[in-house]
Scaffold this active site. Structure first.
Site, mmCIF file in Angstrom:
data_model
loop_
_atom_site.group_PDB
_atom_site.id
_atom_site.type_symbol
_atom_site.label_atom_id
_atom_site.label_comp_id
_atom_site.label_asym_id
_atom_site.label_seq_id
_atom_site.Cartn_x
_atom_site.Cartn_y
_atom_site.Cartn_z
ATOM 1 N N ASP A 200 0.854 -1.224 -0.007
ATOM 2 C CA ASP A 200 -0.072 0.041 0.028
ATOM 3 C C ASP A 200 1.023 1.164 -0.044
ATOM 4 O OD1 ASP A 200 0.753 -0.941 2.683
ATOM 5 O OD2 ASP A 200 -0.121 0.782 3.514
ATOM 6 N N GLU A 267 0.179 -1.098 5.917
ATOM 7 C CA GLU A 267 1.249 -0.486 6.713
ATOM 8 C C GLU A 267 1.034 0.981 6.979
ATOM 9 O OE1 GLU A 267 5.157 1.227 7.638
ATOM 10 O OE2 GLU A 267 3.777 1.470 6.218
HETATM 11 ZN ZN LIG Z 1 6.868 2.205 4.088
#
Ligand SMILES: [Zn+2]
Length: 557
Positions: A200, A267
């Site tokens: 992501d 994340e």
């Molecule tokens: Zn990163």
């Protein structure tokens, strides 16, 4: 411009954590900004949203390749020292080269140095950047939010461009879009190696799209840079790992040590779905303390004309998002009180900014060691600073002088102390209505020597005079610090953890006399010295423990 090769060795500590890691959107730091030069004005514009792919991407692939090929960890009893008098200042590992597969590595190094490989690598990363795997704080779980659908595109891209990985490795999906690949090794006595990255990227503010030099999801290669969200954070980790494995598979390589690849999906908001899901899966499939080495994204590699400084991150800061909610009586703005909720909120924010956390250098922290290492080898450092860094090892006066000099720079302050940044503010609905409620959210990155509770105590102490000045009642993290709610007060202030995601600084990964660290450091040394990028086996290379200004983890584990 820096590139990054990062890792976190101590997976076990991560796996034991129950609180998801808060994602990071951070500058990837250099040790001293004074030594990080760029003549490209675009540096100021879009920072990490581009990657100087041409020089470091082959390096990343080469590094991972070497780590996979090396079968045994080094002995750590006899570290080689940077210079004869540097043993207590900047201990370092010896270069490590694979012996059994030296020819294979040589072949692949030659291949990496070709224009064809570089062009193909630019295209591979650019293609991944084109797929806008944006992560939003308010995403529901996969299956309940169409914004996840774009991850299917990325998975299709990976499957179609890494054919050998698709065919040969066992793939497991976690919470629909998290990916774990298993490459079975022949020696069950060797603990697996875990390479991680995240799929992501942070979202793009639509109103800023016109200001981008190249569209944020163009993946444009302009001859020097790859442009776009994820070009640095963290699709090179994803594409670099897959490239290294793909090349080994093409050559028919069979590892002794099992290799596991784990690619998170959120994340950038703390790994709520991806990191925690992958953590649970790895624990159930491999057990606790199962991995020999975890390499994640944290850290930097600075390539100077006459030397290389690599600082794989062994330390990660903690995280706390403060929510300040102020409530006051409503009413018509034609007859206002002296201060509205918004006015009081502004005073609170101003008071925090007037009383920032004081950064400090501690001799036992990785950042201090990294400074010592840099002072030993960095030809671009001025002699006065070099001298100060050296003296700071034993002189408190020099340490204080060093702090004074370093902390003029925001990055140095961020590496050495707790930071605060007011990032969200909200209040008011109409120009003739008094705002009954207003709030702000202040992001904190907590220094390794501090803690969440220390930060909360600091905040409450700083704000108390303002609370009294405006005659407010106060709920400070569940504790009333200014008496009970009362008709006599002018309003109420509530301080809380904005998202319930407070995170203590990560335990520092042991790096002195640690075979896992020595393997990584030694591999970096060897790969740089043998790389066609520099073509100079005598190039000065230093590997020093790094500190992340945020935190990651598949990443999220
Ligand atoms: Zn990163």
């Amino acid at each position: 411009m820096t590139s990054k090769v990062g890792y976190n060795i101590d997976l076990e500590k991560r796996l034991q954590g129950s609180v998801p890691k808060k994602g990071h959107t951070q500058a990837h730091p250099t040790l001293l900004s004074s030594t990080s030069s760029s003549d490209d004005p675009r540096d100021v514009l879009q920072g990490e949203d581009r990657a100087w792919f041409s020089h470091w991407k082959p390096f990343l692939a080469g590094l991972l390749l070497s780590l996979v090929v090396v079968q045994q960890f080094p002995r750590s009893e006899q570290p080689v020292i940077c210079s004869p008098n540097a043993s207590s200042v900047c201990p370092a590992a010896s270069p490590i080269a694979p012996s059994v597969h030296a020819d294979l590595l040589k072949q692949l190094e030659i291949s990496y140095a070709t224009e064809g490989f570089k062009i193909n690598s630019f295209a591979l990363l650019g293609g991944a950047v084109k797929i806008p795997t944006e992560m939003f704080d308010d995403m529901k779980v996969p299956g309940q939010d169409p914004r996840w659908d774009v991850f299917n595109q990325l998975h299709g891209y990976i499957d179609s461009h890494f054919i050998q990985v698709y065919r040969e490795l066992r793939k497991t999906t976690i919470n629909t879009y998290g990916l774990v690949y298993h490459w079975q090794g022949s020696n069950p006595d060797l603990k697996p190696l875990l390479l991680t990255a995240h799929q992501d990227v942070v979202p793009v503010e639509p109103l800023t799209v016109d200001t981008w030099l190249y569209p944020p999801f163009s993946g444009t290669w302009d001859g020097k840079w790859i442009w776009g969200r994820g070009s640095c954070d963290d699709k090179p980790g994803l594409i670099g790992s897959l490239t290294a494995i793909e090349k080994l598979l093409e050559k028919g390589f069979k590892p002794q040590r099992t290799i596991v690849l784990a690619f998170g999906i959120d994340e950038e908001r703390g790994g709520i779905v991806g990191g925690t899901g992958i953590r649970d899966y790895l624990l159930s499939a491999y057990g606790p303390n199962a991995f020999a080495l975890l390499i994640d994204e944290g850290g930097t590699l600075e390539a100077h004309s006459d030397g290389v400084i690599a600082t794989p991150a062994v330390a990660e800061k903690g995280h706390f998002d403060l929510r300040m909610s102020i409530s006051t009586p409503g009413g018509h703005s034609s007859v206002p009180p002296e201060h509205t909720s918004i006015g009081i909120l502004a005073a609170l924010i101003a008071e925090l900014e007037a009383n920032p956390f004081t950064p400090h250098l501690y001799r036992n922290e990785p950042y201090f060691t990294a400074l010592q290492c840099q002072a030993l080898v960095d030809p671009e450092m001025d002699d006065e600073l070099r001298d100060l860094i050296g003296k700071a090892r034993y002189s408190d006066k020099a340490l204080a002088d060093l702090e004074e000099r370093l902390f003029r720079n925001p990055l140095s302050r961020a590496l050495a102390g707790t930071t605060q940044a007011t990032d969200i503010v909200h209040g008011g609905v109409k120009t003739n209505a008094l705002p009954e409620n207003a709030f702000a959210i202040v992001n904190h990155r907590i220094a390794g020597h501090s803690s969440v509770s220390t930060v909360k105590t600091h905040i409450a102490a700083v704000l108390l005079p303002i609370v009294k000045k405006f005659n407010l009642s106060l709920d400070a993290f569940g504790e009333s610090l200014n008496g009970e709610l009362s008709q006599k007060t002018s309003g109420h202030l509530k301080l809380s953890d904005a998202w319930g995601t407070a995170l203590e600084p990560a335990p520092v990964t042991p790096w002195l006399k640690n075979p896992a660290y020595d393997l990584l450091a030694g591999t970096i040394l060897n790969v740089v010295k043998t790389s066609a990028r520099w073509n100079n086996p005598d190039i000065p290379v230093i590997v020093a423990p790094g500190t992340m200004t945020g935190n990651t983890g598949i990443t999220g584990i």
